[in-house]
Scaffold this motif. Structure first.
Motif, short mmCIF file in Angstrom:
data_model
loop_
_atom_site.label_atom_id
_atom_site.label_comp_id
_atom_site.label_asym_id
_atom_site.label_seq_id
_atom_site.Cartn_x
_atom_site.Cartn_y
_atom_site.Cartn_z
N VAL A 46 62.03 57.61 37.75
CA VAL A 46 61.44 56.20 37.81
C VAL A 46 60.16 55.91 37.37
O VAL A 46 59.61 54.98 36.80
CB VAL A 46 61.81 55.57 39.09
CG1 VAL A 46 63.40 55.23 39.34
CG2 VAL A 46 61.25 56.31 40.21
N TYR A 47 59.10 57.12 37.58
CA TYR A 47 57.60 56.76 37.40
C TYR A 47 57.37 58.06 36.87
O TYR A 47 57.66 59.11 37.27
CB TYR A 47 56.97 56.26 38.57
CG TYR A 47 57.24 54.93 39.17
CD1 TYR A 47 56.67 53.92 38.22
CD2 TYR A 47 57.93 54.72 40.25
CE1 TYR A 47 57.24 52.48 38.72
CE2 TYR A 47 58.28 53.50 40.87
CZ TYR A 47 57.80 52.49 40.08
OH TYR A 47 58.02 50.97 40.28
N MET A 48 56.09 58.06 36.21
CA MET A 48 55.51 59.17 35.70
C MET A 48 53.76 58.97 35.50
O MET A 48 53.60 57.68 35.06
CB MET A 48 55.87 59.80 34.31
CG MET A 48 55.22 60.78 33.79
SD MET A 48 55.86 61.47 32.34
CE MET A 48 57.49 62.31 32.82
N ALA A 49 53.41 59.78 35.86
CA ALA A 49 51.66 59.57 35.67
C ALA A 49 51.15 60.84 35.08
O ALA A 49 51.55 61.90 35.41
CB ALA A 49 50.93 59.53 37.01
N GLU B 88 47.98 70.86 39.29
CA GLU B 88 48.67 69.71 38.92
C GLU B 88 47.99 68.71 37.75
O GLU B 88 46.71 68.70 37.57
CB GLU B 88 48.68 68.67 40.24
CG GLU B 88 49.72 67.54 40.11
CD GLU B 88 49.73 66.84 41.45
OE1 GLU B 88 49.75 67.64 42.55
OE2 GLU B 88 49.56 65.49 41.39
N PHE B 89 48.78 68.39 36.85
CA PHE B 89 48.04 67.65 35.72
C PHE B 89 48.84 66.25 35.82
O PHE B 89 48.55 65.35 35.02
CB PHE B 89 48.38 68.37 34.56
CG PHE B 89 49.85 68.36 33.64
CD1 PHE B 89 50.48 69.25 33.92
CD2 PHE B 89 49.92 67.42 32.94
CE1 PHE B 89 51.83 69.28 33.45
CE2 PHE B 89 51.39 66.99 32.28
CZ PHE B 89 52.46 68.25 32.76
N GLY B 90 49.83 66.04 36.52
CA GLY B 90 50.59 64.85 36.43
C GLY B 90 51.60 64.85 37.56
O GLY B 90 51.69 65.66 38.48
N GLU B 91 52.33 63.63 37.76
CA GLU B 91 53.46 63.44 38.97
C GLU B 91 54.58 62.76 38.12
O GLU B 91 54.35 61.92 37.38
CB GLU B 91 52.92 62.84 39.98
CG GLU B 91 51.71 63.57 40.86
CD GLU B 91 50.69 62.47 41.23
OE1 GLU B 91 50.47 61.57 40.92
OE2 GLU B 91 50.29 62.89 42.53
N VAL B 92 55.82 63.02 38.66
CA VAL B 92 56.76 62.34 38.28
C VAL B 92 57.59 61.80 39.72
O VAL B 92 57.59 62.62 40.68
CB VAL B 92 57.99 63.18 37.51
CG1 VAL B 92 57.45 63.23 36.02
CG2 VAL B 92 58.31 64.49 38.17
N VAL C 239 58.60 62.55 44.83
CA VAL C 239 57.65 62.83 44.14
C VAL C 239 57.08 64.34 44.02
O VAL C 239 57.30 64.98 44.85
CB VAL C 239 56.24 62.04 44.43
CG1 VAL C 239 54.88 62.28 43.58
CG2 VAL C 239 56.55 60.53 44.60
N SER C 240 57.10 64.69 42.51
CA SER C 240 56.89 66.19 42.23
C SER C 240 55.94 66.35 41.50
O SER C 240 55.56 65.49 40.46
CB SER C 240 58.21 66.57 41.68
OG SER C 240 59.35 66.62 42.30
N PRO C 241 54.97 67.31 41.63
CA PRO C 241 53.89 67.40 40.88
C PRO C 241 54.18 68.12 39.41
O PRO C 241 55.25 68.92 39.37
CB PRO C 241 53.00 68.43 41.78
CG PRO C 241 53.96 69.35 42.24
CD PRO C 241 55.24 68.47 42.53
N LEU D 239 61.34 56.51 30.00
CA LEU D 239 61.53 57.93 30.56
C LEU D 239 62.96 58.54 30.10
O LEU D 239 63.35 59.66 30.27
CB LEU D 239 61.57 57.79 32.12
CG LEU D 239 60.04 57.63 32.66
CD1 LEU D 239 60.12 57.39 33.87
CD2 LEU D 239 59.30 59.09 32.49
N GLU D 240 63.91 57.66 29.28
CA GLU D 240 65.20 58.13 28.90
C GLU D 240 64.77 59.21 27.82
O GLU D 240 65.49 60.00 27.53
CB GLU D 240 65.87 57.24 28.38
CG GLU D 240 66.31 56.36 29.44
CD GLU D 240 67.33 55.01 28.92
OE1 GLU D 240 67.79 55.02 27.79
OE2 GLU D 240 67.98 54.28 29.76
#
Lengths: 129, 269
Positions: free
Chosen positions: A42-45, A58-62, A68-70, A90-91
């Motif tokens: 649903v989200y990504m950073a 860590e360089f981002g998160e999903v 929430v996973s690093p 994200l698809e």
């Protein structure tokens, strides 16, 4: 991109290393196994261009529906390009995780060592474990 | 492996989140399972990690509440008449050696299954949600208005006939939702069991309303404790009850850490 030629983090990030104009450039994403495990993203950073990443950090998160996973960087270096459109589509990760689903490109030091990364066979073995 | 469980005193949102973070760091470092049952010392709205503060306008009844941002995902929760649990476990305890990304369905399902069984003992028609529903417009801000596979739902006609302000929510009323955060070597799962309706979320009935007053907080308390203890024992082999926060997380010094930082709370304005 041939998955057999990529290197892998145990935490499911892939990296493609290439020499471009005399510089070593690493393209980073997450594997099809990771996308399948995450389900319902649903989200990504992702980091900004110009920021530094460190191997193992860590360089981002999903975010999937429940967690929430690093995202763990497989390399050290400076982020030179970010696939910023990915967060809105994200698809792409499900459709083409090793191609259009790339996340960041990193300029890595010329003397960088990638011995700690897994090759394809070792990574597949880990996923089967 | 060892498991420790603390029934904690009510604390602020910032304290609760800082302690949960300290728990998962200790669990990963020392390869132990830690669990805590807690309440909130004041009505608090906890935002999911990726939620925008401005989305709070979708729930104006939350105005004036204390605000904290969780490290876990999912929707916002009104912590007023609820119990929260947290479980921190090392990745190695989750029996998924190949998996270090995404949700641990094993831990998630075990907690929720235990709570369903607990609620059935109170003659509530509890079940697990079978399918994740897409979030929808104005109902997606609050966690308890979302539906995801594994959520604990109560089937009840009560709200339709006697408390029309609760409205009719499709597929039952959600009373337990949980979310997870992975860190290097560990995983934090926390969740909220909705005990009763809050004026800050008047459309959400809790267990008290759904049971027509037969399931009170006091009656549920010891049973919820037992449910979480069972989960810890499942993963750690045994559960040791501790009586103070410094036994659970000796490193916690009362510092709010990043959870007390406005930049963290408002990271997505």
């Amino acid at each position: 991109m041939k998955v057999e030629e990529l290197k892998y983090n145990p935490s499911h990030e892939w990296v493609q290393l290439a020499d471009i104009n005399g510089e070593r450039i690493a393209t980073v994403g997450i594997t099809d196994f990771a996308v399948e495990q995450l389900t319902d993203l649903v989200y990504m950073a992702l980091p900004s261009v110009g920021s530094s990443v460190t191997a193992g950090q860590e360089f981002g998160e999903v975010e999937s529906v429940k967690a929430v996973s690093p995202l763990i960087s497989p390399v050290d270096g400076e982020v030179i390009e970010v696939h910023s459109a990915l967060a809105d589509d994200l698809e792409l990760l499900g459709k083409d995780p090793f191609g259009q689903g790339w996340m960041i490109k990193v300029k890595v030091p010329a003397d960088a060592n990638f011995d700690s990364l897994l090759d394809y066979d070792a990574y597949k073995k880990q996923c089967a474990g | 492996m060892v498991g420790f469980l603390l029934v904690d005193q009510p604390r602020s949102g910032v304290e609760n989140m800082a302690i949960d973070q300290a728990m998962v760091e200790r669990a990963a470092r020392e390869q132990i399972v830690l669990a805590r049952l807690y309440a909130w010392s004041e009505p608090t709205l906890s935002l999911g990690y990726f939620q925008r503060v401005s989305d709070r306008k979708e729930q104006p009844t939350t105005r004036g509440m204390a605000l904290v941002r969780r490290s876990t995902g999912g929707g916002a929760i009104v912590h007023h008449f609820d119990w929260t649990y947290s479980i921190a476990a090392p990745t190695a305890a989750l029996n998924q050696p190949s998996k270090s990304i995404g949700a641990s369905t094993g831990l998630y399902d075990l907690v929720h299954h235990q709570v369903v069984e607990m609620l059935k003992e109170f003659n509530l028609h509890a079940r697990l949600c079978e399918e994740t529903a897409p979030t929808c417009g104005d109902c997606s801000f609050l966690c308890f208005k979302r539906r995801a596979r594994g959520d604990v739902l109560i089937d009840s006609e009560f709200a339709d006939s006697e408390t029309p302000q609760h409205g009719k929510l499709r597929d039952g009323f959600k009373v337990l939702g949980s979310a997870q955060r992975r860190v290097a070597g560990g995983l934090l799962q926390h969740g909220s069991l909705l005990l009763s309706t809050s004026q800050h979320a008047p459309s959400l009935p809790g267990l008290f309303e759904l049971s027509r007053g037969t399931a009170s907080a006091n009656m549920l308390s010891s049973r919820f404790h037992r449910a979480i203890s069972t989960v810890v024992t499942e993963f750690a082999g045994a559960t040791e009850v501790v009586l103070a926060i410094d036994e659970l997380v000796p490193e916690y010094d009362g510092s709010p850490g990043l959870f007390g930082n406005q930049a963290w709370t408002h990271r997505l304005p």
